[in-house]
Design a protein around this motif. Sequence first.
Motif, PDB file in Angstrom:
ATOM      1  N   VAL A 117       8.939  17.586  -5.502  1.00  0.00           N
ATOM      2  CA  VAL A 117       9.375  16.385  -4.778  1.00  0.00           C
ATOM      3  C   VAL A 117       8.188  15.520  -4.359  1.00  0.00           C
ATOM      4  CG1 VAL A 117      10.730  15.604  -2.765  1.00  0.00           C
ATOM      5  CG2 VAL A 117      11.394  17.674  -3.973  1.00  0.00           C
ATOM      6  N   CYS A 118       6.978  16.041  -4.493  1.00  0.00           N
ATOM      7  CA  CYS A 118       5.782  15.287  -4.076  1.00  0.00           C
ATOM      8  C   CYS A 118       5.718  13.930  -4.762  1.00  0.00           C
ATOM      9  CB  CYS A 118       4.511  16.064  -4.436  1.00  0.00           C
ATOM     10  SG  CYS A 118       4.318  17.590  -3.498  1.00  0.00           S
ATOM     11  N   THR A 174       0.838  -1.197   0.000  1.00  0.00           N
ATOM     12  CA  THR A 174       0.000   0.000   0.000  1.00  0.00           C
ATOM     13  C   THR A 174       0.878   1.254   0.000  1.00  0.00           C
ATOM     14  OG1 THR A 174      -0.125   0.064   2.416  1.00  0.00           O
ATOM     15  CG2 THR A 174      -1.857  -1.166   1.253  1.00  0.00           C
ATOM     16  N   GLY A 175       0.261   2.371  -0.370  1.00  0.00           N
ATOM     17  CA  GLY A 175       0.998   3.634  -0.360  1.00  0.00           C
ATOM     18  C   GLY A 175       0.058   4.818  -0.250  1.00  0.00           C
ATOM     19  N   CYS A 176       0.625   5.947   0.131  1.00  0.00           N
ATOM     20  CA  CYS A 176      -0.129   7.201   0.212  1.00  0.00           C
ATOM     21  C   CYS A 176       0.707   8.288  -0.475  1.00  0.00           C
ATOM     22  CB  CYS A 176      -0.382   7.575   1.669  1.00  0.00           C
ATOM     23  SG  CYS A 176       1.134   7.761   2.625  1.00  0.00           S
ATOM     24  N   ASN A 177       0.074   9.416  -0.757  1.00  0.00           N
ATOM     25  CA  ASN A 177       0.867  10.517  -1.315  1.00  0.00           C
ATOM     26  C   ASN A 177       1.658  11.209  -0.207  1.00  0.00           C
ATOM     27  OD1 ASN A 177      -1.733  11.430  -0.488  1.00  0.00           O
ATOM     28  ND2 ASN A 177      -1.535  13.284  -1.688  1.00  0.00           N
TER      29      ASN A 177
END
Length: 138
Positions: A51-52, A40-43
């Motif tokens: 760099v976002c 899983t991942g998030c922003n």
Amino acid sequence: MRGAKELIDLALRAREGAYAPYSDFLVGAALECADGRVFTGCNIENAAYSVCNCAERTALFKAVSEGARDFVQIAIVGGKRAEGAAQICAPCGVCRQALLEFCDAGDFLVHLGAADGACVTYRLSDLLPAAFSPERLT
Ligand code: THU
């Protein structure tokens, strides 16, 4: 292969980790590998905006760094903090290209979910037609 709802629920949970003080737009993703593992991942945003990192690439880079190379589907949820994941959130072009590197675009499923249970499913090849693919370099 997991059902879309199970993967969307994992993406909703991942969204809770989003670090997005600049856009206030929180995104979560859950990426399933061919062997059944899910990353899983998030922003993750940054005061230097370029760099976002998007949620999809957070999940992908976590997975690749753990040795996964073969993926079958991803669920994505997003929305402004105050609204929750109320509407579907399509992946940006950079994330589509990043995913293409590690999957068969004609089979790989992209589930765009929302908190109310809505879900629209695409094949990656439909979201990124006429792509520049790794095969082009062989
Ligand atoms: N974002 C994602 O995480 N995934 C997408 O597919 C679209 C956009 C993030 C990047 C940024 O932190 C915020 O949403 C607003 O663009």
